[in-house]
Design a protein around this motif. Structure first.
Motif, PDB file in Angstrom:
ATOM      1  N   SER A   1     -10.406  -3.801  -2.161  1.00  0.00           N
ATOM      2  CA  SER A   1     -10.232  -2.369  -2.462  1.00  0.00           C
ATOM      3  C   SER A   1      -9.374  -2.127  -3.696  1.00  0.00           C
ATOM      4  CB  SER A   1      -9.598  -1.663  -1.261  1.00  0.00           C
ATOM      5  OG  SER A   1      -8.276  -2.141  -1.042  1.00  0.00           O
TER       6      SER A   1
ATOM      7  N   TYR B   1       2.648   5.340  -3.588  1.00  0.00           N
ATOM      8  CA  TYR B   1       1.462   5.411  -2.736  1.00  0.00           C
ATOM      9  C   TYR B   1       0.685   6.690  -3.024  1.00  0.00           C
ATOM     10  CZ  TYR B   1       4.634   8.312   0.087  1.00  0.00           C
ATOM     11  OH  TYR B   1       5.520   9.258   0.518  1.00  0.00           O
ATOM     12  N   ASN B   2      -0.596   6.667  -2.662  1.00  0.00           N
ATOM     13  CA  ASN B   2      -1.459   7.830  -2.827  1.00  0.00           C
ATOM     14  C   ASN B   2      -2.437   7.852  -1.657  1.00  0.00           C
ATOM     15  OD1 ASN B   2      -3.837   6.169  -3.543  1.00  0.00           O
ATOM     16  ND2 ASN B   2      -2.661   5.726  -5.407  1.00  0.00           N
ATOM     17  N   PRO B   3      -3.213   8.913  -1.498  1.00  0.00           N
ATOM     18  CA  PRO B   3      -4.126   8.994  -0.344  1.00  0.00           C
ATOM     19  C   PRO B   3      -5.073   7.809  -0.230  1.00  0.00           C
ATOM     20  CG  PRO B   3      -3.924  11.142  -1.387  1.00  0.00           C
ATOM     21  CD  PRO B   3      -3.182  10.186  -2.263  1.00  0.00           C
ATOM     22  N   LYS B   4      -5.529   7.261  -1.373  1.00  0.00           N
ATOM     23  CA  LYS B   4      -6.453   6.134  -1.309  1.00  0.00           C
ATOM     24  C   LYS B   4      -5.799   4.903  -0.710  1.00  0.00           C
ATOM     25  CE  LYS B   4      -8.874   2.707  -4.083  1.00  0.00           C
ATOM     26  NZ  LYS B   4      -9.039   2.111  -5.424  1.00  0.00           N
ATOM     27  N   THR B   5      -4.599   4.554  -1.188  1.00  0.00           N
ATOM     28  CA  THR B   5      -3.939   3.350  -0.685  1.00  0.00           C
ATOM     29  C   THR B   5      -3.565   3.502   0.791  1.00  0.00           C
ATOM     30  OG1 THR B   5      -1.756   4.123  -1.431  1.00  0.00           O
ATOM     31  CG2 THR B   5      -3.039   2.756  -2.952  1.00  0.00           C
TER      32      THR B   5
ATOM     33  N   PHE C   1      -5.153   5.387   3.007  1.00  0.00           N
ATOM     34  CA  PHE C   1      -6.395   5.305   3.765  1.00  0.00           C
ATOM     35  C   PHE C   1      -6.844   3.854   3.917  1.00  0.00           C
ATOM     36  CE2 PHE C   1     -11.073   5.091   3.748  1.00  0.00           C
ATOM     37  CZ  PHE C   1     -11.338   5.739   4.944  1.00  0.00           C
ATOM     38  N   MET C   2      -6.757   3.077   2.834  1.00  0.00           N
ATOM     39  CA  MET C   2      -7.167   1.671   2.899  1.00  0.00           C
ATOM     40  C   MET C   2      -6.246   0.875   3.824  1.00  0.00           C
ATOM     41  SD  MET C   2      -9.939   1.494   1.363  1.00  0.00           S
ATOM     42  CE  MET C   2     -10.035  -0.234   1.829  1.00  0.00           C
TER      43      MET C   2
ATOM     44  N   VAL D   1      -6.059  -2.385  -3.750  1.00  0.00           N
ATOM     45  CA  VAL D   1      -4.672  -2.069  -3.397  1.00  0.00           C
ATOM     46  C   VAL D   1      -3.766  -3.234  -3.783  1.00  0.00           C
ATOM     47  CG1 VAL D   1      -3.090  -1.574  -1.493  1.00  0.00           C
ATOM     48  CG2 VAL D   1      -5.349  -0.498  -1.554  1.00  0.00           C
TER      49      VAL D   1
ATOM     50  N   SER E   1       0.809  -1.216   0.000  1.00  0.00           N
ATOM     51  CA  SER E   1       0.000   0.000   0.000  1.00  0.00           C
ATOM     52  C   SER E   1       0.845   1.270   0.000  1.00  0.00           C
ATOM     53  CB  SER E   1      -0.924   0.027   1.222  1.00  0.00           C
ATOM     54  OG  SER E   1      -0.180   0.283   2.408  1.00  0.00           O
TER      55      SER E   1
END
Length: 440
Positions: free
Chosen positions: A274, A235-239, A241-242, A276, A74
């Motif tokens: 998700s 990585y990015n905010p979505k990964t 967060f998950m 990821v 992630s």
């Protein structure tokens, strides 16, 4: 020679000689059984019968390893590293680096202590929290032996002093219950008062580790860590967060169902759902994670076989009775020998929780006969049980830290976890436990 003493010494000497812990445990168990007069077949049968006791924990570590690899996928590890390194600023800024070191130490102590009393997940957090910090610690040149000592302090001290969570089990359900069953009225005793001095010994040990023994720098191969943490991942905010959601879900499921296995699986499945972790990569990632912590699982399984052989020899009771025979009327010597015997038993079995019932039946009547107060008896038996949890090659209080610190192969279980924790905790526990028995 007592078979338990011989088996533990053989296992420890072989381990210190860098013979693999699994091999050392097997040789120690067989040697102990034969020395006790058991046949080879009976010894092997006892060893095999004990193996199943460690299977659940071993499988838990395997699934946690897979979950930890998914967290690495992630990018959470690198986000933490980037954030911490940004706080440090220039790498030659000694003051900033020292501040980050203490921040990491404080974080690990807080999480480890919480894992025993507030959120009773025990060692399940280590494969999830520690590997993402290895890159930062290497950049800060932190000695991993220090981190091992810090984690072990947080895993042991809370349960032997605070009667909440696992501490409630150890202090109330095991220690006080066994003391009461053997003739001491424990209804009015304050168990925290009894264990305060031993806990102070643990505190002294961690302070020595932090401010003296391992305050210097130690270099690690950053490329090995980078391979483990898959630096090619973006990585990015979505990964991120998950990853955080998956960690929370894993802990909630574990607490709800009482299973580290199902908790880790729930987190891993969430990563798959998700996106990821891609479905076509899931099988390889899961296998990679299981391999990462396979050694810890095998040690735990083997340790249970070793412990079963020690029980079958019958020499644990003989060891306690033999120490009683040389005490006479010497109260200080009695306290010291009880603590040393507890140390040997726990180092062999690997569990302080299992040691208390073994030693209480003989220690409590002896202590009453020699005039120890009820509070001193609780301190004596409680400390004798906790001794050896740190410093045992087979204890989850040492295996847990190694599981997190050795994911890149740069942390030796015996010399970087077992020996440092033995020196910094068992020696102070002996001294402060003896003092508690004398003054309470």
């Amino acid at each position: 020679m007592n078979a338990v003493v011989a088996a533990v010494l053989i296992m420890l000497v072989l381990s210190l000689c860098r013979i693999h812990v699994v091999v050392a445990l097997i040789i120690g168990a067989i040697s102990g059984g034969l020395i006790a007069g058991m046949s080879l077949d009976a010894t092997i049968d006892a060893f095999n019968n004990g193996l199943g006791g460690g299977a659940t924990v071993a499988l838990s570590y395997a699934t946690l390893g897979a979950f930890a690899v998914a967290i690495g996928k992630s990018g959470l590890a690198h986000a933490l590293a980037d954030r911490a390194l940004a706080m440090v600023g220039r790498q030659d800024d000694g003051g900033a680096a020292k501040g980050i070191r203490f921040m990491i130490i404080g974080l690990l102590v807080a999480i480890a202590m919480s894992s025993q009393n507030i959120l009773p997940i025990h060692i399940a957090f280590i494969p999830l929290v520690v590997p993402p910090l290895l890159y930062v610690m290497a950049k800060l040149r932190m000695d991993r032996r220090l981190v091992a000592c810090v984690l072990t302090f947080g895993l042991i001290t809370p349960y032997m002093f605070l009667p909440v969570g696992f501490g409630g089990i150890y202090l109330n359900e095991i220690l006080l219950a066994n003391v009461a069953d053997n003739g001491v009225d424990a209804s009015e005793l304050n168990v925290m008062s009894a264990m305060a001095l031993p806990a102070l010994g643990m505190l002294l040990g961690v302070l020595v580790a932090v401010f003296f023994s391992y305050r210097g720098n130690r270099d690690y191969n950053l490329e090995a860590i980078a391979k483990t943490e898959r630096t090619d991942i973006q990585y990015n905010p979505k990964t991120l967060f998950m990853a955080l959601v998956a960690i929370v879900v894993a802990f909630v499921v574990q607490l709800w169902l009482g299973s580290m296995i199902l908790g880790a699986l729930a987190g891993f499945v969430l990563f798959n759902v998700s996106g990821v972790v891609k479905w076509k990569e899931a099988d390889d990632l899961f296998t990679e994670g299981m391999k990462m912590l396979a050694m810890i699982g095998f040690i735990m399984i083997t340790a249970n076989g070793f412990a079963e052989v020690m029980r079958e020899t019958g020499d644990i009771a003989s060891l306690v009775e033999g120490s009683v025979g040389v005490i006479g009327d010497n109260k200080p010597l009695a306290a010291l020998l009880m603590l040393v015997v507890g140390l040997l038993i726990t180092m062999g079995i690997g569990s302080s929780f299992s040691t208390i019932p073994i030693i209480a039946a003989l220690y409590v009547p002896l202590a009453l006969q020699m005039g120890f107060s009820p509070l001193a008896i609780v301190a004596l038996v409680g400390t004798a049980g906790a001794l050896g949890d740190a410093g045992s090659p087979a204890s989850d209080s040492t295996l847990g830290p190694t599981a997190g610190l050795n994911v890149d192969g740069q942390h030796n279980h015996i010399w970087d976890t077992v020996v440092p924790t033995f020196l910094h905790y068992n020696l102070p526990l002996l001294g402060f436990g003896w003092l508690a028995a004398m003054v309470l």
